[in-house]
Motif scaffolding. Structure first.
Motif, mmCIF file in Angstrom:
data_model
loop_
_atom_site.group_PDB
_atom_site.id
_atom_site.type_symbol
_atom_site.label_atom_id
_atom_site.label_comp_id
_atom_site.label_asym_id
_atom_site.label_seq_id
_atom_site.Cartn_x
_atom_site.Cartn_y
_atom_site.Cartn_z
ATOM 1 N N GLY A 56 -27.480 -59.569 -67.462
ATOM 2 C CA GLY A 56 -27.487 -59.173 -66.049
ATOM 3 C C GLY A 56 -26.002 -58.935 -65.991
ATOM 4 N N GLY A 276 -32.629 -59.169 -69.397
ATOM 5 C CA GLY A 276 -31.768 -59.495 -68.304
ATOM 6 C C GLY A 276 -30.925 -58.547 -67.959
ATOM 7 N N TYR A 277 -30.548 -57.535 -68.703
ATOM 8 C CA TYR A 277 -30.003 -56.165 -68.235
ATOM 9 C C TYR A 277 -31.084 -55.252 -67.637
ATOM 10 C CZ TYR A 277 -27.629 -51.620 -68.665
ATOM 11 O OH TYR A 277 -26.829 -50.454 -68.416
ATOM 12 N N SER A 280 -31.838 -56.633 -64.050
ATOM 13 C CA SER A 280 -30.971 -56.569 -63.289
ATOM 14 C C SER A 280 -30.763 -55.089 -62.687
ATOM 15 C CB SER A 280 -29.263 -57.040 -63.958
ATOM 16 O OG SER A 280 -28.393 -56.809 -62.795
ATOM 17 N N ALA A 286 -31.392 -60.585 -62.856
ATOM 18 C CA ALA A 286 -31.457 -60.764 -64.148
ATOM 19 C C ALA A 286 -32.606 -61.971 -64.641
ATOM 20 C CB ALA A 286 -30.164 -61.392 -64.622
#
Length: 470
Positions: A56, A276-277, A280, A286
């Motif tokens: 994130g 998580g990327y 987000s 995330a």
């Protein structure tokens, strides 16, 4: 003595349960575990919220920060690659010697000198254990709310305290059971956790309009350099790298070490960074568990189960390793406490700390300071094993080593101070990770001091044969 029968790749060698999980001796070949054991333990060990959080952070937000998807993937490859190499190097030393972190530290630090780094590792793993207990309490508190409306202190509900204490006790019991429990809980949990993470990422991406939209939105993110991103990745996991020594001492071959390290730093952690990327970008959060909780009761229950199981496998490892630091340190001071007693005592302390807000109020500062200071403790081990005195590691009796070896002590203290200086006052060029920079310097200083002090009595090579290697 208890034993289990080995069958195929899931073989389980005999384990002597009277030996305190080899807390004060080498792990003999007869007790080494299979490649599958290393794989499932490291998949479970590698699944912690920090992987999602770092992903994130690489994504940033619409208000600023982050990096495009391509840069983020390059950052993940570099960061996880460094962690993989460090983990393999330390794991290889553990596999060759059969020694846990405290015992292998005797060669570079001395039988008394190793007390200092072991105290730091003990505090670090206690802090992590207490924090994960608090994370689980937060999960149940968020999912079920406060039935009683009673607040204990500083906004902590009665339900949070009760859930935290209950799960702290469960984690403690699991760590008390030892390496076999790590395998048996991680084995069914690992594929379940990974599959759900992938499915959640696909669903979040679909909800956002497809992966093309994720790429397009990611292209608008800027402000986080690749150097900073690599720092985040390494900083989030360098503790686990060093703790890996205590798991890899049960490995049979170098290939098994690579399988375990790869399970964490090729499979689990990169996947969590990517999820998580993506999460987000797609949802603004995330942590895909938060997204699951908003999708109805079935997804909410599945998310709670997933998170608890994932944290369970990690927290067992934290407490299991903690006893392997505290026990030998106490032994070096002339006393002896059993591994099981240490697990119970530290587990109780960690559970109480977790139930009364350690994660919420102290975790960030605690981990940052210790993280900057303790990373260099691996420097003397790596320099000593691979450069200075490798032959001694397989021939010397660990109880006949000198009390203090000054190159290890001095180089570690230099690295610890520099780690804090780099973290807080004098950042390294190119956003180079503070802990990693301090580790490299420690490695070099240890080799230099070992050469300068080679004539000292405590620096002489020990040729005694350790019965554990016969």
């Amino acid at each position: 003595m208890s034993a289990t029968t080995e069958v195929g790749p899931h073989e389980r060698p005999a384990v002597d349960e009277t030996n305190e999980e080899y807390m004060l001796e080498r792990v003999p070949q007869k007790a080494r575990r299979s490649w599958w054991s290393q794989f499932v333990i490291w998949v479970g060990f590698g699944y912690v919220p920090t992987g999602l959080i770092v992903g994130g952070q690489l994504a940033g937000s619409a208000d600023g920060g982050g990096m495009p998807f391509g840069d983020a993937m390059l950052t993940v490859v570099i960061g996880q690659g460094v962690l993989l190499l460090l983990t393999f190097a330390l794991g290889f030393a553990a596999m060759k010697t059969g020694l846990n972190l405290s015992l292998i530290s005797r060669f570079s630090y001395g039988t008394r000198g190793m007390i200092l780094p072991m105290i730091i590792m003990g505090l670090l793993t206690l802090g992590w254990f207490a924090s994960i207990v608090g994370m689980v309490g937060d999960i149940f508190n968020a999912a079920f709310g406060s039935f009683t409306g009673i607040t204990i202190f500083n906004g902590l509900s009665l339900e949070f305290v009760i859930f935290s204490l209950i799960w702290g006790a469960i984690f403690t019991w699991s760590a008390w059971k030892g390496i076999v429990a790590l395998e048996r809980i991680s084995a069914p949990a690992a594929p379940f956790v990974l599959i759900v993470a992938i499915i959640a990422a696909i669903m979040m991406t679909s909800e956002f309009g497809g992966f093309g939209n994720v790429l397009a939105e990611g292209a608008t993110r800027s402000g986080t350099s690749i150097g900073t991103g690599v720092t985040l990745i390494i900083g989030a996991w360098i503790a686990g790298v060093i703790m890996g020594v205590d798991i890899f001492r049960f490995a049979k071959t170098a290939a098994h070490v690579f399988i375990g390290a790869g399970a964490c730093f090729i499979l689990t952690n990169p996947l969590l960074n990517i999820v998580g990327y993506t999460g987000s970008i797609a949802t603004g959060d995330a942590n895909f568990i938060s997204w699951m909780v908003t999708k109805g009761i079935v997804f909410a229950i599945l998310g709670v189960i997933l998170w608890v199981v994932a944290l369970w496998t990690t927290n067992m490892s934290e407490l299991y390793c903690n006893a392997l630091y505290i026990g030998p340190a106490i032994n070096a001071m002339g006393a002896k406490v059993s591994r099981t007693k240490i697990v119970i005592i530290v587990g109780a302390i960690g559970s109480v700390l977790g139930a009364f807000g350690f994660y919420s109020f102290f975790f960030a500062d605690f981990i940052t300071v210790l993280g900057a200071a303790f990373v260099p403790l691996a420097g003397p081990i790596l320099a000593d094993f691979f450069v200075v005195r490798r032959r001694e590691y397989t021939t010397a009796n660990v109880d006949e080593l000198p009390k203090v070896r000054w190159p290890g002590i001095v180089s570690f203290l230099v690295g610890a101070v520099l780690g804090i200086v780099f973290q807080y006052w004098v950042p390294l060029p190119g956003d180079f990770p503070a802990g990693l920079g301090a580790l490299i310097i420690t490695f070099a200083v240890h080799i230099l001091l070992s050469k300068l002090m080679a004539a000292r009595p405590e620096q002489q090579l020990i040729e005694s044969v350790d019965a554990g290697m016969r």
